[in-house]
Each structure stands twice: as structure tokens, then as C-alpha cells.
Design a protein around this motif. Sequence first.
Motif, PDB file in Angstrom:
ATOM      1  N   VAL A   1      48.413  51.618  58.709  1.00 11.47           N
ATOM      2  CA  VAL A   1      49.383  51.460  57.628  1.00 11.47           C
ATOM      3  C   VAL A   1      48.479  49.937  56.902  1.00 11.47           C
ATOM      4  CG1 VAL A   1      50.943  52.645  58.273  1.00 11.47           C
ATOM      5  CG2 VAL A   1      50.543  50.431  58.745  1.00 11.47           C
ATOM      6  N   ARG A   2      48.621  49.918  56.064  1.00  7.57           N
ATOM      7  CA  ARG A   2      48.439  49.133  55.271  1.00  7.57           C
ATOM      8  C   ARG A   2      49.542  47.584  55.374  1.00  7.57           C
ATOM      9  NH1 ARG A   2      43.749  47.149  54.107  1.00  7.57           N
ATOM     10  NH2 ARG A   2      44.230  46.943  52.156  1.00  7.57           N
ATOM     11  N   ALA A   3      49.371  46.651  55.417  1.00  3.57           N
ATOM     12  CA  ALA A   3      50.500  45.489  55.906  1.00  3.57           C
ATOM     13  C   ALA A   3      49.823  44.740  54.991  1.00  3.57           C
ATOM     14  CB  ALA A   3      50.386  45.489  56.708  1.00  3.57           C
ATOM     15  N   ARG A   4      51.100  43.788  54.802  1.00  4.88           N
ATOM     16  CA  ARG A   4      50.516  42.036  54.157  1.00  4.88           C
ATOM     17  C   ARG A   4      51.152  40.736  54.977  1.00  4.88           C
ATOM     18  NH1 ARG A   4      49.552  40.751  49.048  1.00  4.88           N
ATOM     19  NH2 ARG A   4      49.973  42.942  48.497  1.00  4.88           N
TER      20      ARG A   4
ATOM     21  N   PHE B   1      53.062  40.407  60.174  1.00  6.68           N
ATOM     22  CA  PHE B   1      52.539  40.959  59.361  1.00  6.68           C
ATOM     23  C   PHE B   1      54.341  42.273  58.460  1.00  6.68           C
ATOM     24  CE2 PHE B   1      48.908  40.359  61.828  1.00  6.68           C
ATOM     25  CZ  PHE B   1      47.962  40.654  61.245  1.00  6.68           C
ATOM     26  N   VAL B   2      53.715  42.546  57.492  1.00  6.63           N
ATOM     27  CA  VAL B   2      55.100  43.455  56.693  1.00  6.63           C
ATOM     28  C   VAL B   2      54.255  44.430  56.607  1.00  6.63           C
ATOM     29  CG1 VAL B   2      56.892  43.534  54.444  1.00  6.63           C
ATOM     30  CG2 VAL B   2      56.205  41.745  55.749  1.00  6.63           C
ATOM     31  N   ASN B   3      55.145  45.698  57.033  1.00  3.56           N
ATOM     32  CA  ASN B   3      54.397  46.760  56.895  1.00  3.56           C
ATOM     33  C   ASN B   3      54.523  47.383  56.023  1.00  3.56           C
ATOM     34  OD1 ASN B   3      53.582  50.062  56.654  1.00  3.56           O
ATOM     35  ND2 ASN B   3      54.646  49.753  59.094  1.00  3.56           N
ATOM     36  N   LEU B   4      53.845  47.361  54.509  1.00  5.20           N
ATOM     37  CA  LEU B   4      54.103  48.137  53.887  1.00  5.20           C
ATOM     38  C   LEU B   4      54.566  49.423  53.274  1.00  5.20           C
ATOM     39  CD1 LEU B   4      50.588  46.886  51.237  1.00  5.20           C
ATOM     40  CD2 LEU B   4      52.784  45.266  52.196  1.00  5.20           C
ATOM     41  N   GLN B   5      54.638  50.135  53.523  1.00  5.97           N
ATOM     42  CA  GLN B   5      55.522  51.941  54.139  1.00  5.97           C
ATOM     43  C   GLN B   5      56.794  51.745  54.560  1.00  5.97           C
ATOM     44  OE1 GLN B   5      53.146  54.586  55.796  1.00  5.97           O
ATOM     45  NE2 GLN B   5      50.980  54.427  55.343  1.00  5.97           N
ATOM     46  N   SER B   6      57.297  50.839  55.566  1.00  9.19           N
ATOM     47  CA  SER B   6      57.878  50.878  56.232  1.00  9.19           C
ATOM     48  C   SER B   6      59.150  49.630  55.969  1.00  9.19           C
ATOM     49  CB  SER B   6      58.483  50.996  58.206  1.00  9.19           C
ATOM     50  OG  SER B   6      57.639  50.025  58.290  1.00  9.19           O
TER      51      SER B   6
ATOM     52  N   ALA C   1      51.955  47.402  72.286  1.00  8.75           N
ATOM     53  CA  ALA C   1      53.281  47.180  72.441  1.00  8.75           C
ATOM     54  C   ALA C   1      54.334  48.020  71.972  1.00  8.75           C
ATOM     55  CB  ALA C   1      53.869  46.733  73.920  1.00  8.75           C
ATOM     56  N   SER C   2      54.316  48.727  70.798  1.00  6.60           N
ATOM     57  CA  SER C   2      55.271  48.672  69.988  1.00  6.60           C
ATOM     58  C   SER C   2      55.836  49.849  70.038  1.00  6.60           C
ATOM     59  CB  SER C   2      54.980  47.524  68.686  1.00  6.60           C
ATOM     60  OG  SER C   2      55.992  48.527  67.954  1.00  6.60           O
ATOM     61  N   PRO C   3      56.720  50.340  70.255  1.00  6.12           N
ATOM     62  CA  PRO C   3      57.340  52.051  69.813  1.00  6.12           C
ATOM     63  C   PRO C   3      56.679  52.769  68.254  1.00  6.12           C
ATOM     64  CG  PRO C   3      59.068  50.735  70.644  1.00  6.12           C
ATOM     65  CD  PRO C   3      58.515  49.367  70.451  1.00  6.12           C
ATOM     66  N   ALA C   4      56.173  53.846  68.789  1.00  7.89           N
ATOM     67  CA  ALA C   4      56.070  54.050  66.930  1.00  7.89           C
ATOM     68  C   ALA C   4      56.888  54.053  66.152  1.00  7.89           C
ATOM     69  CB  ALA C   4      55.814  55.563  66.888  1.00  7.89           C
ATOM     70  N   ALA C   5      58.174  54.045  66.056  1.00  8.36           N
ATOM     71  CA  ALA C   5      59.168  54.364  65.431  1.00  8.36           C
ATOM     72  C   ALA C   5      59.569  53.160  64.588  1.00  8.36           C
ATOM     73  CB  ALA C   5      60.994  55.366  66.045  1.00  8.36           C
ATOM     74  N   SER C   6      58.962  51.771  65.506  1.00  8.06           N
ATOM     75  CA  SER C   6      59.283  50.315  64.603  1.00  8.06           C
ATOM     76  C   SER C   6      58.192  49.761  63.504  1.00  8.06           C
ATOM     77  CB  SER C   6      59.852  49.642  65.788  1.00  8.06           C
ATOM     78  OG  SER C   6      59.010  49.132  66.640  1.00  8.06           O
ATOM     79  N   PHE C   7      56.928  51.039  64.069  1.00  8.90           N
ATOM     80  CA  PHE C   7      55.959  50.291  63.843  1.00  8.90           C
ATOM     81  C   PHE C   7      56.107  51.132  62.270  1.00  8.90           C
ATOM     82  CE2 PHE C   7      51.684  51.759  62.611  1.00  8.90           C
ATOM     83  CZ  PHE C   7      50.956  50.036  63.050  1.00  8.90           C
TER      84      PHE C   7
END
Length: 309
Positions: free
Chosen positions: A264-267, A280-285, A303-309
Motif C-alpha cells: 500500500v501507499r503510506a506517508r 507510517f500512515v497507511n493512506l487506505q486505512s 509480524a503485523s496481522p493483515a487486518a491491522s495493516f
Amino acid sequence: MIRASLIALACLTTAPALASEPVFLRETLVVEGPQITLGDLFEFNGPEAATVVARSPAPGSRVALDVNYVSRIAADHELDWANASGLLRLTVSRASRVVDAGELTGMIEGELFAREGGQHEVQLANSNLALHAPVDTIGGPQIDSINYDPRSGMLSADITPYDGAEPVRVTGRAFETIDIPVLVQPVAAGDVVRNDNIRWVSLRSDRIRPDSVLDPDAIIGHQARRALRASEPLRGYDLQEAILVNRGDLVTLMFEARGIQLSVRARAMENAADGELARFVNLQSNRTVEAMVDGPGRARVFASPAASF
């Protein structure tokens, strides 16, 4: 017969004395040998030129001769010196082969390297010291003996200026030196140091700070925290890992797990170098995640669940 004898006698008593040869003082009074001769002082040719006037000074030294004494010796050899300038003394110098302080320190540094196995910077007690040898001598200079105390740095050396000369005692101090990397030219804050920005210099160990950087790998490829000057030792806080991601940059966040690969794109919320963790801030979520920078414009989530990504 008597009349002829009287005429001959009269001619002998009235005949003028032989005229003295006028001579002129040489412009430069420099001798090379151990004696000063009339030929060294005056411009003329003849057997009288070899007449010794005085003993020469030591090589590299000068001696002053009294003009009345010189004039008397010249007159005794039918030489007429007018001394039109009214000189009171004649200063005569003796030429020499010179061994200056630079050559002496180089000799001592070489001897210390052979004995101690390390580089040293030698400072003589007399920085203007010079040893003189007659121009016609051979050999030398050479070190006869040397004494050095590594704790205090004090040293003394007996040096023979030329073959057959008496040794001269030379004293001073010696400092151990270390080769360290420095910048060839100034580097602005934020710039990355390249391989061709580095050169090596030898500095006294007592002038190198404990936090100075001695390993070029800790310099090359690193970023200057502030403006850095050339030819000066660098300290650890002068440099940092090169920043690959700056705050506000848009990057690609990668997440990989078994059977899952997301990007994903993030800032970026802060600056980060290669291998550093940053937020980083996920620009989608619109969620904030922590990821490790692994290249320009890239970061990897672990080690991050995909749901929290």
C-alpha cells in the motif's frame, strides 16, 4: 777608478724602492678550507696569494680580522691595500655542508620507526638547529646513539655531522602518531560522504579525541549531521546513517506472510535511515503502522496481522 765608484754608489743610494702591487678587497669573503690566505681576501695572482693570514672559523661560522693586522701582512708581501672604505674589521665566513632541523628530525623519526615499530613526530628543542660540515668532507650525518622515553616522549640523540667529526647531542620530544581518515573538502549538512571524499593524514595521538572516527567504513556512505570542515578529525556525532525516507515522503509499505503479500501507499511520519524503524500512515486505512526502511521509498512491515495493516 775612485770617481767611477763614487758615481755607482750615488746611483744605488738614490734609486727608488720597488713599488708595492695595489690590491683590492674581494666582494665576498668566504673560504672553504681551514686557513684564510691573502688570496682569499684580495683579488690578485702570485705566490703570495697562498700566504696564511689566520685560521678559518668553524664551518658555517664567521670570524672578524683586524684591518691593521691584515694591512701589515699585505705590506710585508709588497701588497698595497688602500682600504678606501675605512673598514675596521674584515668579516670572513666559512662555507659548509648544512644539515638542517628538517633533515635531523627525519633521521630521528626513521630511527624511532625502526626501533619502536610506529610512526612518531619529532620536535627538536632547538627548532633552528643546523649542523655544519666542511665542504670537502664525506659521509654523514649519522645517528650514533638515541635515548627515548615513550612515557614522557623525551629523547636525546648523538649525531655525527660527517666522518671523523665529534658527535653533537640533539634533544627534543617525540610523539606517537596515528593515521586517521579526514575529509578532502568540506561537506554540507545532509550530504552523504563518498569514497573520494576521504584521505588519510598522520596526527599526533595526544591530539586525537577519544570519540574521533578512525574507521573509514563509519564515514563513507554516512550523512553529515552538520557542516563538516576538511582535514579535521571527525567525531561520532558528526555523522549518521544516510536518511532514505524523510518525514512526509510517500513510500510503498510491504507486508508479507505465508500466502499473503500486500503493498500500500503510506506517508512517513518521521525521518529514517536504511534499516531503521519508523512510523507510517497507511493512506487506505488511515492507520499508523511501524515499518523498517529497506531502501529509498520502501518500508517493510513485520509480524503485523493483515487486518491491522
